[in-house]
Each structure stands twice: as C-alpha cells, then as structure tokens.
Design a protein around this motif. Sequence first.
Motif, PDB file in Angstrom:
ATOM      1  N   LEU A  46      -0.052  19.095  14.498  1.00  0.00           N
ATOM      2  CA  LEU A  46      -0.012  18.796  16.065  1.00  0.00           C
ATOM      3  C   LEU A  46      -1.070  17.926  16.438  1.00  0.00           C
ATOM      4  N   VAL A  47      -2.144  17.811  16.015  1.00  0.00           N
ATOM      5  CA  VAL A  47      -3.267  16.847  16.398  1.00  0.00           C
ATOM      6  C   VAL A  47      -2.737  15.329  15.746  1.00  0.00           C
ATOM      7  N   ALA A  48      -2.207  15.655  14.473  1.00  0.00           N
ATOM      8  CA  ALA A  48      -1.778  14.225  13.762  1.00  0.00           C
ATOM      9  C   ALA A  48      -0.520  13.782  14.645  1.00  0.00           C
ATOM     10  N   GLY A  49       0.184  14.444  15.086  1.00  0.00           N
ATOM     11  CA  GLY A  49       1.483  13.844  16.103  1.00  0.00           C
ATOM     12  C   GLY A  49       0.902  13.360  17.224  1.00  0.00           C
ATOM     13  N   VAL A  50       0.002  14.328  18.200  1.00  0.00           N
ATOM     14  CA  VAL A  50      -0.680  13.644  19.103  1.00  0.00           C
ATOM     15  C   VAL A  50      -1.239  12.295  19.117  1.00  0.00           C
ATOM     16  N   MET A  51      -2.025  11.939  17.929  1.00  0.00           N
ATOM     17  CA  MET A  51      -2.624  10.930  17.601  1.00  0.00           C
ATOM     18  C   MET A  51      -1.614   9.649  17.474  1.00  0.00           C
ATOM     19  N   GLN A  52      -0.696  10.027  16.649  1.00  0.00           N
ATOM     20  CA  GLN A  52       0.347   9.090  16.308  1.00  0.00           C
ATOM     21  C   GLN A  52       1.083   8.689  17.440  1.00  0.00           C
TER      22      GLN A  52
ATOM     23  N   LEU B  34       0.812  -1.375   0.007  1.00  0.00           N
ATOM     24  CA  LEU B  34      -0.173  -0.145  -0.112  1.00  0.00           C
ATOM     25  C   LEU B  34       1.080   1.221   0.000  1.00  0.00           C
ATOM     26  N   LYS B  35       1.961   1.322   0.866  1.00  0.00           N
ATOM     27  CA  LYS B  35       2.692   2.435   0.899  1.00  0.00           C
ATOM     28  C   LYS B  35       3.540   2.608  -0.511  1.00  0.00           C
ATOM     29  N   GLY B  36       3.910   1.419  -1.159  1.00  0.00           N
ATOM     30  CA  GLY B  36       4.498   1.768  -2.333  1.00  0.00           C
ATOM     31  C   GLY B  36       3.469   2.240  -3.479  1.00  0.00           C
ATOM     32  N   ALA B  37       2.349   1.795  -3.234  1.00  0.00           N
ATOM     33  CA  ALA B  37       1.251   2.098  -4.292  1.00  0.00           C
ATOM     34  C   ALA B  37       0.840   3.752  -4.126  1.00  0.00           C
ATOM     35  N   ILE B  38       0.420   4.246  -2.742  1.00  0.00           N
ATOM     36  CA  ILE B  38      -0.006   5.570  -2.458  1.00  0.00           C
ATOM     37  C   ILE B  38       0.563   6.220  -1.311  1.00  0.00           C
ATOM     38  N   GLY B  39       1.904   5.725  -0.977  1.00  0.00           N
ATOM     39  CA  GLY B  39       2.651   6.453   0.070  1.00  0.00           C
ATOM     40  C   GLY B  39       2.208   6.483   1.343  1.00  0.00           C
ATOM     41  N   ALA B  40       1.059   5.857   1.808  1.00  0.00           N
ATOM     42  CA  ALA B  40       0.494   5.941   3.003  1.00  0.00           C
ATOM     43  C   ALA B  40      -0.368   4.641   3.337  1.00  0.00           C
ATOM     44  N   GLY B  41      -0.442   4.677   4.664  1.00  0.00           N
ATOM     45  CA  GLY B  41      -1.860   3.543   4.910  1.00  0.00           C
ATOM     46  C   GLY B  41      -1.083   2.569   5.765  1.00  0.00           C
ATOM     47  N   VAL B  42       0.338   2.342   6.206  1.00  0.00           N
ATOM     48  CA  VAL B  42       1.122   1.293   6.987  1.00  0.00           C
ATOM     49  C   VAL B  42       0.400   1.249   8.288  1.00  0.00           C
ATOM     50  N   PRO B  43       0.517   2.362   9.028  1.00  0.00           N
ATOM     51  CA  PRO B  43      -0.155   2.284  10.500  1.00  0.00           C
ATOM     52  C   PRO B  43      -1.492   1.941  10.547  1.00  0.00           C
TER      53      PRO B  43
ATOM     54  N   MET C 297     -10.618   6.195  16.208  1.00  0.00           N
ATOM     55  CA  MET C 297      -9.886   6.599  15.145  1.00  0.00           C
ATOM     56  C   MET C 297     -10.156   5.950  13.803  1.00  0.00           C
ATOM     57  N   THR C 298      -9.704   4.857  14.006  1.00  0.00           N
ATOM     58  CA  THR C 298     -10.095   3.891  12.694  1.00  0.00           C
ATOM     59  C   THR C 298     -11.356   4.025  11.964  1.00  0.00           C
ATOM     60  N   LEU C 299     -12.352   3.666  12.756  1.00  0.00           N
ATOM     61  CA  LEU C 299     -13.800   3.979  12.236  1.00  0.00           C
ATOM     62  C   LEU C 299     -14.160   5.118  11.815  1.00  0.00           C
ATOM     63  N   ALA C 300     -13.697   6.087  12.693  1.00  0.00           N
ATOM     64  CA  ALA C 300     -13.729   7.730  12.098  1.00  0.00           C
ATOM     65  C   ALA C 300     -13.077   8.165  11.028  1.00  0.00           C
ATOM     66  N   TYR C 301     -12.040   7.566  10.734  1.00  0.00           N
ATOM     67  CA  TYR C 301     -11.343   7.682   9.270  1.00  0.00           C
ATOM     68  C   TYR C 301     -12.245   7.054   8.275  1.00  0.00           C
TER      69      TYR C 301
ATOM     70  N   ILE D 113      -1.628   5.728  15.254  1.00  0.00           N
ATOM     71  CA  ILE D 113      -2.564   5.981  14.018  1.00  0.00           C
ATOM     72  C   ILE D 113      -2.820   7.567  13.899  1.00  0.00           C
ATOM     73  N   SER D 114      -2.463   8.232  12.762  1.00  0.00           N
ATOM     74  CA  SER D 114      -2.827   9.387  12.767  1.00  0.00           C
ATOM     75  C   SER D 114      -3.670   9.715  11.484  1.00  0.00           C
ATOM     76  N   ALA D 115      -4.186   8.681  10.824  1.00  0.00           N
ATOM     77  CA  ALA D 115      -4.769   8.646   9.447  1.00  0.00           C
ATOM     78  C   ALA D 115      -6.039   9.690   9.544  1.00  0.00           C
ATOM     79  N   PRO D 116      -6.688   9.687  10.528  1.00  0.00           N
ATOM     80  CA  PRO D 116      -8.027  10.422  10.510  1.00  0.00           C
ATOM     81  C   PRO D 116      -7.672  12.070  10.303  1.00  0.00           C
ATOM     82  N   VAL D 117      -6.710  12.387  10.731  1.00  0.00           N
ATOM     83  CA  VAL D 117      -6.041  13.581  10.556  1.00  0.00           C
ATOM     84  C   VAL D 117      -4.876  13.974   9.341  1.00  0.00           C
ATOM     85  N   SER D 118      -3.987  12.925   9.414  1.00  0.00           N
ATOM     86  CA  SER D 118      -2.711  13.356   8.452  1.00  0.00           C
ATOM     87  C   SER D 118      -3.042  12.946   6.954  1.00  0.00           C
TER      88      SER D 118
END
Length: 245
Positions: A135-141, A18-27, A105-109, A146-151
């Motif tokens: 800032l919010v993404a960092g706190v969540m991570q 997934l990361k190779g394809a779109i650059g994100a999503g691993v966590p 957070m996962t369900l919110a995303y 997991i910071s996906a809902p924000v980042s």
Amino acid sequence: MEEGLLLIALAFAAGGVLKGAIGAGVPVIVVPIMALYHGVPFAVAVFALPSLLSNGWQGWHYRAHLLPARFLILLTLGAGLGAAIGSVLLAALSGPVLMGTVAGMTLAYVAFRFARPHWVLERHVADRLVMPAGLVAGVMQGAAGISAPVSITFISAMRLPREAFIATISVLFLAMSVVQIPALWSLGILTPDRLMLSLAACVPLFGGMPVGNVLARYMARETFDRIVMALLVVIAVRLAWAAVA
C-alpha cells in the motif's frame, strides 16, 4: 529541450541495463531526471508504459520463481490501492512539493541502504507486513513515481535469490502500473502526447535490458548498487535545490 530529451533517453537506457541486471531501479534513475526538466507529473506519466511493459515481460520470464500466491495477492492488492490514492495526490499537490518529495524519498532510500546494508527481514515478519508495504509503495509510486524506499527495501531485505527477487518486484510494479495508467489518463496527467513519449521511452529501456542480463553474469550486484547510489545522491540534491529555489 533537446539536451533534456537526450539525457532522458540515456537515463532510460541506463535504467534498462540496471533492470536487466537486478530487476529494478529504473524509476529511481529516470523519474528524478525527467522531473528536473519537465516536472513530476510529466515524469510519472512518461514512465507509465515502460513500467507496465518491462515488468510484465520480466514477471512472465521469471514466473517459475514467484513467491506463494497468498503473498503475491496481498502485495498486489495493497500496491494497486496505493497507486490509485497516489495518482489522486499527484494531481492535487504542487510542483515544488512533489519535487521535494521525490528528492526526500531518494535520499531516504540511499541513507537506508548505507545504514543497514545487511539487514534481513524474516519471512514470517514479511508475511505480516506485505499488504501495508504494498500500500505505501503504491502511494509513493502514484504520487511521486518512486517507490524504492519501500518496495525495493522491503523485498530485497528478504534476501531472495536474484530470480525470485526479479519475479516478485516485477509483479509488484506491474500491479501498480495496471491501476496507475487509467488513473493518470482519467485525471488528465497522461495525455496523448505523453503517451506517445512513454511508448518511445520503451525503446532505450528494452535496448538496455539485454545488456544488463549479460553484465549480471560478470559483475557483482554490489557494483551496480554503488554506481546507482552515487548517481542518486547527485540527482536528489539537484531536485531538492530545484524545489526550494
């Protein structure tokens, strides 16, 4: 235990694709699965090195497509500060609270992606929100891994080209990892044993990334999104059940 380790290795390999394809999503794939078997602190610690190394590599590889320096500086400053705060919360909060947080957070995303698939964040608005978003993404991570809902939501809403998206999200995750790793070590969450597992997890992750690069040429990004969304719903429900059981 062996079943859990095998599933975690497969999750890292899938995350690499997934990361190779779109650059994100691993966590959003590996952290919930690791949390199911070993708890959130373990998951966040083991994901530390794969995050640092994979995002460092992709950030460098796509450096020609980075956004303006001012945007990146504000983004990384907010993310670094948030990761430090989140790491302290990780050490302080209980296991059920952390698992419930990851599930929520996962369900919110997932809900946001389905509810607003075509939402676009105008660039002038993004420039004003960049540091609070970081800032919010960092706190969540830092607190839940997991910071996906924000980042991812924040950067993907800008509708950047694939290369610019990968470059920007990689720099964001890299900034969080640079702060998070020493913080986790000092708090006793990243132990020597977990550090070795974290290093080992890089193997399936980096093994999957070239596959994702190839698949990205033939498969629409929306196809990957649908697969990940379905997987995330199942994982989040299992996490929520584990948190209240």
